[in-house]
Design a protein around this motif. Sequence first.
Motif, mmCIF file in Angstrom:
data_model
loop_
_atom_site.group_PDB
_atom_site.id
_atom_site.type_symbol
_atom_site.label_atom_id
_atom_site.label_comp_id
_atom_site.label_asym_id
_atom_site.label_seq_id
_atom_site.Cartn_x
_atom_site.Cartn_y
_atom_site.Cartn_z
ATOM 1 N N UNK A 149 -72.308 52.176 109.582
ATOM 2 C CA UNK A 149 -73.657 51.604 109.508
ATOM 3 C C UNK A 149 -74.652 52.465 110.282
ATOM 4 N N UNK A 150 -74.265 52.926 111.462
ATOM 5 C CA UNK A 150 -75.137 53.795 112.254
ATOM 6 C C UNK A 150 -75.418 55.105 111.524
ATOM 7 N N UNK A 151 -74.385 55.668 110.888
ATOM 8 C CA UNK A 151 -74.571 56.908 110.129
ATOM 9 C C UNK A 151 -75.534 56.699 108.964
ATOM 10 N N UNK A 152 -75.355 55.608 108.232
ATOM 11 C CA UNK A 152 -76.228 55.341 107.089
ATOM 12 C C UNK A 152 -77.674 55.144 107.527
ATOM 13 N N UNK A 153 -77.885 54.490 108.661
ATOM 14 C CA UNK A 153 -79.238 54.317 109.159
ATOM 15 C C UNK A 153 -79.829 55.658 109.591
ATOM 16 N N UNK A 154 -79.016 56.498 110.217
ATOM 17 C CA UNK A 154 -79.532 57.780 110.703
ATOM 18 C C UNK A 154 -79.989 58.699 109.568
ATOM 19 N N UNK A 155 -79.392 58.544 108.393
ATOM 20 C CA UNK A 155 -79.831 59.354 107.242
ATOM 21 C C UNK A 155 -80.745 58.536 106.328
ATOM 22 N N UNK A 156 -81.146 57.364 106.794
ATOM 23 C CA UNK A 156 -82.059 56.481 106.075
ATOM 24 C C UNK A 156 -81.559 56.075 104.689
ATOM 25 N N UNK A 157 -80.238 55.883 104.577
ATOM 26 C CA UNK A 157 -79.670 55.421 103.311
ATOM 27 C C UNK A 157 -79.591 53.892 103.357
ATOM 28 N N UNK A 158 -80.745 53.269 103.225
ATOM 29 C CA UNK A 158 -80.827 51.817 103.338
ATOM 30 C C UNK A 158 -80.132 51.118 102.174
ATOM 31 N N UNK A 159 -80.105 51.751 101.005
ATOM 32 C CA UNK A 159 -79.423 51.146 99.856
ATOM 33 C C UNK A 159 -77.939 50.974 100.165
ATOM 34 N N UNK A 160 -77.312 52.014 100.695
ATOM 35 C CA UNK A 160 -75.886 51.927 101.040
ATOM 36 C C UNK A 160 -75.676 50.965 102.214
ATOM 37 N N UNK A 161 -76.581 51.033 103.180
ATOM 38 C CA UNK A 161 -76.461 50.163 104.359
ATOM 39 C C UNK A 161 -76.520 48.693 103.959
ATOM 40 N N UNK A 162 -77.343 48.365 102.996
ATOM 41 C CA UNK A 162 -77.516 46.962 102.621
ATOM 42 C C UNK A 162 -76.551 46.508 101.528
ATOM 43 N N UNK A 163 -75.733 47.408 101.012
ATOM 44 C CA UNK A 163 -74.752 47.003 99.991
ATOM 45 C C UNK A 163 -73.322 47.233 100.450
ATOM 46 N N UNK A 164 -73.020 48.435 100.875
ATOM 47 C CA UNK A 164 -71.637 48.788 101.249
ATOM 48 C C UNK A 164 -71.205 48.082 102.531
ATOM 49 N N UNK A 165 -72.028 48.108 103.547
ATOM 50 C CA UNK A 165 -71.654 47.554 104.853
ATOM 51 C C UNK A 165 -71.433 46.036 104.790
ATOM 52 N N UNK A 166 -72.306 45.262 104.147
ATOM 53 C CA UNK A 166 -72.024 43.816 104.070
ATOM 54 C C UNK A 166 -70.710 43.490 103.372
ATOM 55 N N UNK A 167 -70.371 44.239 102.335
ATOM 56 C CA UNK A 167 -69.099 44.004 101.637
ATOM 57 C C UNK A 167 -67.927 44.308 102.568
ATOM 58 N N UNK A 168 -68.001 45.448 103.256
ATOM 59 C CA UNK A 168 -66.934 45.823 104.196
ATOM 60 C C UNK A 168 -66.834 44.808 105.327
ATOM 61 N N UNK A 169 -67.980 44.352 105.824
ATOM 62 C CA UNK A 169 -67.965 43.385 106.912
ATOM 63 C C UNK A 169 -67.363 42.055 106.460
ATOM 64 N N UNK A 170 -67.709 41.605 105.270
ATOM 65 C CA UNK A 170 -67.144 40.344 104.772
ATOM 66 C C UNK A 170 -65.625 40.418 104.663
ATOM 67 N N UNK A 171 -65.103 41.546 104.213
ATOM 68 C CA UNK A 171 -63.641 41.714 104.143
ATOM 69 C C UNK A 171 -63.039 41.670 105.544
ATOM 70 N N UNK A 172 -63.690 42.356 106.485
ATOM 71 C CA UNK A 172 -63.228 42.347 107.871
ATOM 72 C C UNK A 172 -63.242 40.927 108.436
ATOM 73 N N UNK A 173 -64.342 40.202 108.248
ATOM 74 C CA UNK A 173 -64.471 38.842 108.790
ATOM 75 C C UNK A 173 -63.367 37.940 108.256
ATOM 76 N N UNK A 174 -63.042 38.090 106.990
ATOM 77 C CA UNK A 174 -61.965 37.300 106.394
ATOM 78 C C UNK A 174 -60.628 37.618 107.061
#
Length: 160
Positions: A110-135
């Motif tokens: 997430x920090x890497x995606x923000x540093x390169x300003x890839x907000x599309x990936x940050x708002x799609x890939x990270x939530x999916x990965x986090x939801x799997x982790x939370x489960x």
Amino acid sequence: MSVSNKAKTVTINPAFLADVKDLHQELWDGLHALQEMCSLPISLEGKCFEFIGRLSDLRDKLAFQFSVEEAYGYFDDPAFCCPTFARRSNELLQQHRDLYMEIASIAERAEQLLSVRDLAALTTIIPIAFDRFADKLQKHESAETQLMHDGLMQDIGGGD
């Protein structure tokens, strides 16, 4: 307060346990706040720094929680119990490392995606990965609770 068993005596510090309980609640509150943020990923665009801060905070709280569980007896001396209990205990202990590495990786990505300003990936890939982790984390915690319950029932001869 001291508790004795055949293996050893454990001294319990009530103030320390209260702090651990408070931290455990903070961990779950943080997890739930992140789950809520992930449920509306489009809104993350305006909250990227907050989201990443919360991920990092959760990572740190999880590291502390796992270290406390490992250091203060949740999994001590499984050799003094039945083989099934010992196996389950060791499996859960191994999951600590994997779960920590997963949340650390998510926070770092997430920090890497923000540093390169890839907000599309940050708002799609990270939530999916986090939801799997939370489960996975919730299943792990449920299994730990069940293990402790089973251990208590074995110790006091419950179910008679």
